[in-house]
Design a protein around this motif. Structure first.
Motif, PDB file in Angstrom:
ATOM      1  N   GLU A  42     -72.549   4.529  23.014  1.00 11.52           N
ATOM      2  CA  GLU A  42     -71.216   4.068  23.392  1.00 11.52           C
ATOM      3  C   GLU A  42     -71.179   2.548  23.499  1.00 11.52           C
ATOM      4  OE1 GLU A  42     -67.179   4.357  24.457  1.00 11.52           O
ATOM      5  OE2 GLU A  42     -68.532   5.919  23.703  1.00 11.52           O
ATOM      6  N   ARG A  43     -72.257   1.975  23.974  1.00 14.30           N
ATOM      7  CA  ARG A  43     -72.277   0.534  24.228  1.00 14.30           C
ATOM      8  C   ARG A  43     -72.588  -0.292  22.981  1.00 14.30           C
ATOM      9  NH1 ARG A  43     -71.950  -2.230  28.745  1.00 14.30           N
ATOM     10  NH2 ARG A  43     -72.916  -4.288  28.976  1.00 14.30           N
ATOM     11  N   TYR A  44     -73.557   0.172  22.191  1.00 13.46           N
ATOM     12  CA  TYR A  44     -74.025  -0.638  21.068  1.00 13.46           C
ATOM     13  C   TYR A  44     -73.702  -0.057  19.687  1.00 13.46           C
ATOM     14  CZ  TYR A  44     -76.859  -2.686  24.803  1.00 13.46           C
ATOM     15  OH  TYR A  44     -77.270  -3.271  25.970  1.00 13.46           O
ATOM     16  N   GLY A  45     -73.466   1.242  19.623  1.00 14.81           N
ATOM     17  CA  GLY A  45     -73.276   1.878  18.328  1.00 14.81           C
ATOM     18  C   GLY A  45     -74.600   2.080  17.605  1.00 14.81           C
ATOM     19  N   ALA A  46     -74.551   2.740  16.464  1.00 13.27           N
ATOM     20  CA  ALA A  46     -75.739   2.958  15.627  1.00 13.27           C
ATOM     21  C   ALA A  46     -75.284   3.406  14.255  1.00 13.27           C
ATOM     22  CB  ALA A  46     -76.656   4.009  16.246  1.00 13.27           C
ATOM     23  N   ARG A  47     -76.037   3.042  13.243  1.00 12.64           N
ATOM     24  CA  ARG A  47     -75.716   3.484  11.886  1.00 12.64           C
ATOM     25  C   ARG A  47     -76.337   4.844  11.586  1.00 12.64           C
ATOM     26  NH1 ARG A  47     -73.206  -0.555   9.294  1.00 12.64           N
ATOM     27  NH2 ARG A  47     -73.519  -2.676  10.070  1.00 12.64           N
ATOM     28  N   LEU A  48     -77.348   5.213  12.369  1.00 16.10           N
ATOM     29  CA  LEU A  48     -77.993   6.519  12.226  1.00 16.10           C
ATOM     30  C   LEU A  48     -78.590   6.907  13.569  1.00 16.10           C
ATOM     31  CD1 LEU A  48     -79.274   8.933  10.629  1.00 16.10           C
ATOM     32  CD2 LEU A  48     -81.211   7.407  10.173  1.00 16.10           C
ATOM     33  N   VAL A  49     -78.442   8.181  13.931  1.00 14.71           N
ATOM     34  CA  VAL A  49     -79.072   8.702  15.139  1.00 14.71           C
ATOM     35  C   VAL A  49     -80.124   9.731  14.722  1.00 14.71           C
ATOM     36  CG1 VAL A  49     -78.747   9.955  17.310  1.00 14.71           C
ATOM     37  CG2 VAL A  49     -76.978   8.363  16.498  1.00 14.71           C
TER      38      VAL A  49
END
Length: 222
Positions: A42-49
């Motif tokens: 939620e805070r930083y985002g991600a391109r892949l989890v």
């Protein structure tokens, strides 16, 4: 924005995968619990989890469900649970792939590289009459060049990549400006206003970049 968020409660395994991925040039964050993973996302985002299923507290399926409520970010499930039912639950829940533990690190790296290539290596993204040229860093409306700043382009691209999914203001700000930015969150509102003036037929009645009250914004294309 973080390239890859690893959600894994086995610290040794998490650190090993993190180190391999960093050697490949990815920016990587880690989380040991589902709750921490969602907070980081939620805070930083991600391109892949990269997501384990068996986690203390909130399990991986619940984390996947929460992510899918807000985003179409690629999710790669990595789990020791190899039953058909588990795989179906993951894939039907929106995971992009499912790999069993123990895994071969070269296969894991290849799968991750494949996801990034399929999702992020496309030269341009088009929704309706709006096109973002990733290579030349340019925006077009109906084929006509639209002058944008770098941040306006990144903001538009993020919204378009998550078409029809509401993104919180905090998520958008951290993804585009970064947590260490000296900019004020209010700058997001200013950039949204400017983008609307450039791509909307009627900026005062936006149909593309829509405000989701109490949450943030989403990109739609009717």
């Amino acid at each position: 924005m973080t390239d890859i968020l690893i959600v894994e409660d086995n610290k040794e395994l998490s650190q090993l995968l993190r180190d391999f991925l960093r050697n490949e040039g990815y920016a990587v964050s880690t989380a040991e619990t589902g709750e921490k993973a969602l907070a980081l996302y939620e805070r930083y985002g991600a391109r892949l989890v990269v997501l384990d299923i068996m986690l203390p507290g909130l399990d991986g399926f619940s984390v996947l469900k929460k992510i899918r409520e807000k985003s179409n970010t690629p999710v790669l499930i990595v789990s020791a649970k190899g039953e058909k039912e588990d795989k179906l639950n993951g894939l039907n829940g929106g995971a992009d792939d499912y790999i069993e533990k123990p895994y071969d690190i070269d296969i894991m790296l290849a799968k991750i590289a494949g996801i990034f290539k399929r999702r992020y290596s496309v030269d341009s993204l088009t929704e309706g009459d709006i096109t973002v040229d990733r290579v030349n860093r340019a925006v077009y409306k109906g084929g006509v060049f639209v002058e944008t700043t770098s941040k306006e382009l990144e903001l538009l691209l993020l919204l378009m990549e998550n078409k029809n999914r509401p993104l919180t203001k905090e998520y958008i700000f951290n993804a585009v400006w970064g947590i260490d930015s000296f900019s004020e969150p209010q700058t997001l509102t200013v950039h949204i206003k400017r983008l609307r003036e450039k791509i909307e037929a009627d900026p005062k009645n936006p149909q593309k970049i829509v405000t989701v009250w109490g949450t943030g914004y989403k990109y739609t294309e009717n």
